[in-house]
Write a protein that holds these residues in place. Sequence first.
Motif, PDB file in Angstrom:
ATOM      1  N   MET A 172      16.298  38.663  45.006  1.00  0.00           N
ATOM      2  CA  MET A 172      16.551  39.496  43.834  1.00  0.00           C
ATOM      3  C   MET A 172      17.791  39.077  43.056  1.00  0.00           C
ATOM      4  SD  MET A 172      15.581  43.161  45.630  1.00  0.00           S
ATOM      5  CE  MET A 172      15.720  44.118  44.126  1.00  0.00           C
ATOM      6  N   GLY A 173      18.602  38.192  43.640  1.00  0.00           N
ATOM      7  CA  GLY A 173      19.765  37.675  42.925  1.00  0.00           C
ATOM      8  C   GLY A 173      20.853  38.700  42.681  1.00  0.00           C
ATOM      9  N   ARG A 174      20.929  39.735  43.541  1.00  0.00           N
ATOM     10  CA  ARG A 174      21.960  40.745  43.336  1.00  0.00           C
ATOM     11  C   ARG A 174      23.331  40.168  43.671  1.00  0.00           C
ATOM     12  NH1 ARG A 174      24.788  45.108  45.699  1.00  0.00           N
ATOM     13  NH2 ARG A 174      23.874  45.099  47.788  1.00  0.00           N
ATOM     14  N   THR A 175      24.321  40.509  42.877  1.00  0.00           N
ATOM     15  CA  THR A 175      25.696  40.095  43.129  1.00  0.00           C
ATOM     16  C   THR A 175      26.336  41.064  44.117  1.00  0.00           C
ATOM     17  OG1 THR A 175      25.926  39.104  40.937  1.00  0.00           O
ATOM     18  CG2 THR A 175      27.956  39.681  42.104  1.00  0.00           C
ATOM     19  N   PHE A 176      26.897  40.515  45.189  1.00  0.00           N
ATOM     20  CA  PHE A 176      27.549  41.311  46.223  1.00  0.00           C
ATOM     21  C   PHE A 176      29.065  41.230  46.074  1.00  0.00           C
ATOM     22  CE2 PHE A 176      23.393  41.107  47.939  1.00  0.00           C
ATOM     23  CZ  PHE A 176      23.265  42.091  48.918  1.00  0.00           C
ATOM     24  N   THR A 177      29.735  42.302  46.464  1.00  0.00           N
ATOM     25  CA  THR A 177      31.194  42.310  46.498  1.00  0.00           C
ATOM     26  C   THR A 177      31.672  41.830  47.865  1.00  0.00           C
ATOM     27  OG1 THR A 177      31.346  44.573  47.343  1.00  0.00           O
ATOM     28  CG2 THR A 177      31.237  44.281  44.935  1.00  0.00           C
ATOM     29  N   ALA A 178      32.945  41.483  47.938  1.00  0.00           N
ATOM     30  CA  ALA A 178      33.519  41.080  49.212  1.00  0.00           C
ATOM     31  C   ALA A 178      33.442  42.216  50.223  1.00  0.00           C
ATOM     32  CB  ALA A 178      34.968  40.641  49.012  1.00  0.00           C
ATOM     33  N   GLU A 179      33.682  43.429  49.770  1.00  0.00           N
ATOM     34  CA  GLU A 179      33.642  44.586  50.669  1.00  0.00           C
ATOM     35  C   GLU A 179      32.253  44.767  51.271  1.00  0.00           C
ATOM     36  OE1 GLU A 179      34.566  49.407  50.630  1.00  0.00           O
ATOM     37  OE2 GLU A 179      34.974  48.183  48.842  1.00  0.00           O
ATOM     38  N   GLU A 180      31.217  44.580  50.463  1.00  0.00           N
ATOM     39  CA  GLU A 180      29.846  44.708  50.975  1.00  0.00           C
ATOM     40  C   GLU A 180      29.553  43.654  52.036  1.00  0.00           C
ATOM     41  OE1 GLU A 180      26.933  46.378  47.575  1.00  0.00           O
ATOM     42  OE2 GLU A 180      27.989  44.546  47.024  1.00  0.00           O
ATOM     43  N   LEU A 181      29.988  42.428  51.789  1.00  0.00           N
ATOM     44  CA  LEU A 181      29.709  41.359  52.745  1.00  0.00           C
ATOM     45  C   LEU A 181      30.578  41.466  53.989  1.00  0.00           C
ATOM     46  CD1 LEU A 181      28.956  38.214  50.559  1.00  0.00           C
ATOM     47  CD2 LEU A 181      27.422  39.974  51.454  1.00  0.00           C
ATOM     48  N   GLU A 182      31.729  42.107  53.866  1.00  0.00           N
ATOM     49  CA  GLU A 182      32.524  42.383  55.058  1.00  0.00           C
ATOM     50  C   GLU A 182      31.801  43.411  55.935  1.00  0.00           C
ATOM     51  OE1 GLU A 182      37.120  43.558  56.201  1.00  0.00           O
ATOM     52  OE2 GLU A 182      36.108  44.647  54.594  1.00  0.00           O
ATOM     53  N   ARG A 183      31.231  44.429  55.297  1.00  0.00           N
ATOM     54  CA  ARG A 183      30.544  45.475  56.065  1.00  0.00           C
ATOM     55  C   ARG A 183      29.332  44.937  56.813  1.00  0.00           C
ATOM     56  NH1 ARG A 183      31.470  49.016  51.490  1.00  0.00           N
ATOM     57  NH2 ARG A 183      29.301  48.714  50.840  1.00  0.00           N
ATOM     58  N   CYS A 184      28.643  43.937  56.214  1.00  0.00           N
ATOM     59  CA  CYS A 184      27.445  43.425  56.884  1.00  0.00           C
ATOM     60  C   CYS A 184      27.725  42.198  57.748  1.00  0.00           C
ATOM     61  CB  CYS A 184      26.339  43.135  55.873  1.00  0.00           C
ATOM     62  SG  CYS A 184      26.650  41.769  54.763  1.00  0.00           S
ATOM     63  N   GLY A 185      28.981  41.742  57.807  1.00  0.00           N
ATOM     64  CA  GLY A 185      29.351  40.736  58.788  1.00  0.00           C
ATOM     65  C   GLY A 185      29.432  39.303  58.317  1.00  0.00           C
ATOM     66  N   LEU A 186      29.116  39.028  57.055  1.00  0.00           N
ATOM     67  CA  LEU A 186      29.253  37.646  56.587  1.00  0.00           C
ATOM     68  C   LEU A 186      30.723  37.289  56.407  1.00  0.00           C
ATOM     69  CD1 LEU A 186      27.742  35.078  55.694  1.00  0.00           C
ATOM     70  CD2 LEU A 186      27.830  35.935  53.354  1.00  0.00           C
ATOM     71  N   ILE A 187      31.519  38.259  55.986  1.00  0.00           N
ATOM     72  CA  ILE A 187      32.965  38.079  55.838  1.00  0.00           C
ATOM     73  C   ILE A 187      33.662  38.771  56.997  1.00  0.00           C
ATOM     74  CG2 ILE A 187      34.975  38.730  54.436  1.00  0.00           C
ATOM     75  CD1 ILE A 187      33.218  38.374  51.962  1.00  0.00           C
ATOM     76  N   SER A 188      34.628  38.078  57.595  1.00  0.00           N
ATOM     77  CA  SER A 188      35.362  38.659  58.716  1.00  0.00           C
ATOM     78  C   SER A 188      36.404  39.663  58.249  1.00  0.00           C
ATOM     79  CB  SER A 188      36.049  37.553  59.528  1.00  0.00           C
ATOM     80  OG  SER A 188      36.867  38.107  60.538  1.00  0.00           O
ATOM     81  N   ARG A 189      37.282  39.220  57.322  1.00  0.00           N
ATOM     82  CA  ARG A 189      38.339  40.102  56.837  1.00  0.00           C
ATOM     83  C   ARG A 189      38.647  39.797  55.379  1.00  0.00           C
ATOM     84  NH1 ARG A 189      43.438  39.871  60.736  1.00  0.00           N
ATOM     85  NH2 ARG A 189      42.604  37.847  61.381  1.00  0.00           N
ATOM     86  N   ILE A 190      39.132  40.816  54.681  1.00  0.00           N
ATOM     87  CA  ILE A 190      39.578  40.692  53.299  1.00  0.00           C
ATOM     88  C   ILE A 190      41.096  40.824  53.281  1.00  0.00           C
ATOM     89  CG2 ILE A 190      39.498  41.734  51.004  1.00  0.00           C
ATOM     90  CD1 ILE A 190      36.685  42.777  51.717  1.00  0.00           C
ATOM     91  N   PHE A 191      41.754  39.847  52.638  1.00  0.00           N
ATOM     92  CA  PHE A 191      43.208  39.859  52.529  1.00  0.00           C
ATOM     93  C   PHE A 191      43.615  40.003  51.064  1.00  0.00           C
ATOM     94  CE2 PHE A 191      42.719  37.121  56.423  1.00  0.00           C
ATOM     95  CZ  PHE A 191      43.221  38.060  57.324  1.00  0.00           C
ATOM     96  N   PRO A 192      44.793  40.561  50.799  1.00  0.00           N
ATOM     97  CA  PRO A 192      45.262  40.682  49.408  1.00  0.00           C
ATOM     98  C   PRO A 192      45.288  39.324  48.708  1.00  0.00           C
ATOM     99  CG  PRO A 192      46.660  41.950  50.884  1.00  0.00           C
ATOM    100  CD  PRO A 192      45.745  41.139  51.756  1.00  0.00           C
ATOM    101  N   ALA A 193      45.040  39.356  47.397  1.00  0.00           N
ATOM    102  CA  ALA A 193      45.013  38.111  46.619  1.00  0.00           C
ATOM    103  C   ALA A 193      46.372  37.419  46.635  1.00  0.00           C
ATOM    104  CB  ALA A 193      44.576  38.408  45.191  1.00  0.00           C
ATOM    105  N   GLU A 194      47.433  38.195  46.613  1.00  0.00           N
ATOM    106  CA  GLU A 194      48.777  37.614  46.631  1.00  0.00           C
ATOM    107  C   GLU A 194      49.014  36.921  47.974  1.00  0.00           C
ATOM    108  OE1 GLU A 194      53.445  38.875  45.780  1.00  0.00           O
ATOM    109  OE2 GLU A 194      51.871  40.396  45.827  1.00  0.00           O
ATOM    110  N   ASN A 195      49.358  35.647  47.912  1.00  0.00           N
ATOM    111  CA  ASN A 195      49.618  34.835  49.108  1.00  0.00           C
ATOM    112  C   ASN A 195      48.382  34.712  49.999  1.00  0.00           C
ATOM    113  OD1 ASN A 195      52.380  34.466  48.399  1.00  0.00           O
ATOM    114  ND2 ASN A 195      52.873  36.458  49.297  1.00  0.00           N
ATOM    115  N   PHE A 196      47.184  34.831  49.400  1.00  0.00           N
ATOM    116  CA  PHE A 196      45.949  34.791  50.190  1.00  0.00           C
ATOM    117  C   PHE A 196      45.811  33.498  50.985  1.00  0.00           C
ATOM    118  CE2 PHE A 196      41.474  33.279  50.244  1.00  0.00           C
ATOM    119  CZ  PHE A 196      40.977  34.161  51.194  1.00  0.00           C
TER     120      PHE A 196
END
Length: 275
Positions: A172-196
């Motif tokens: 379906m080509g839906r755009t996912f946010t980082a938070e969504e992909l963190e919840r489903c396990g593709l992303i391990s952790r989200i860090f602040p953009a500053e000094n990322f």
Amino acid sequence: MSTVDLPQLETLAIQLSATGVAELAFNRPQRYNALSPEAYKDWLKAIQWAASCDRVKVAVLTGRGKYYTSGQELRRPDLSAVGQDAQVRKLDVTKTLVDELIKFPKLLIAAVNGPAFGFGVTTLALCDVVYSVPHATFNTPFMKLAYCAEGCSSVLFPRIMGPSKANEMLLMGRTFTAEELERCGLISRIFPAENFLQTVLTIAEDCAKFSVDAMKITKELIRGIDRDLLLEVNAREMQQLLERMRSQNAIDTLNQFVDGVERKRAMKKAKPSKL
């Protein structure tokens, strides 16, 4: 940072710390790190170097500028014999790159510094750990281009994200946010953009202190059981992708896309300056 014997590539910057952390950064910020044919070759060379270089203990994939990568650089299809040959060679490079990512023996971390598209998204599932900035978005526009899934996403996305979310992404080509992909396990952790990036590199530096042999053995235990399956999936996806790219449906769709881009550029160029 050590610069001795590092590959010098046009589209990808490499830095190697004294402790063995290799930073592999997509380096076309003015083109949103779009993946040109040369970029695929450079990425392959960088991964092969990091896999074979004894000084590399951990590899970190990231992007320079605002984007991680905007995915494949889309151009009007070249239907000549030369163009067809170039298309086959490019897909051969892409297939080999995915094979090398599947077989990569060391810890591979993705540091997603901004929006990611297409191949830049699907290959995240081949990394061992994925970190992201909060504002990153993730999209695979394969259906819009009349293409098909690649990067082993047809198998790994449903396994990681669950079938329903994977189908939203791939079908379906839906755009996912980082938070969504963190919840489903593709992303391990989200860090602040500053000094990322520095945050991720610090984590990588800590991991570089571990026994390389122990890391390789444990990764083999985790990943080895799927290797043959993923290599087979990659070969099947690439064959299907070649057929799709040569279909009239995909050719027409890509031409329409390029026409739209060219119209927007012409309108922007013709717009009177406010100065």
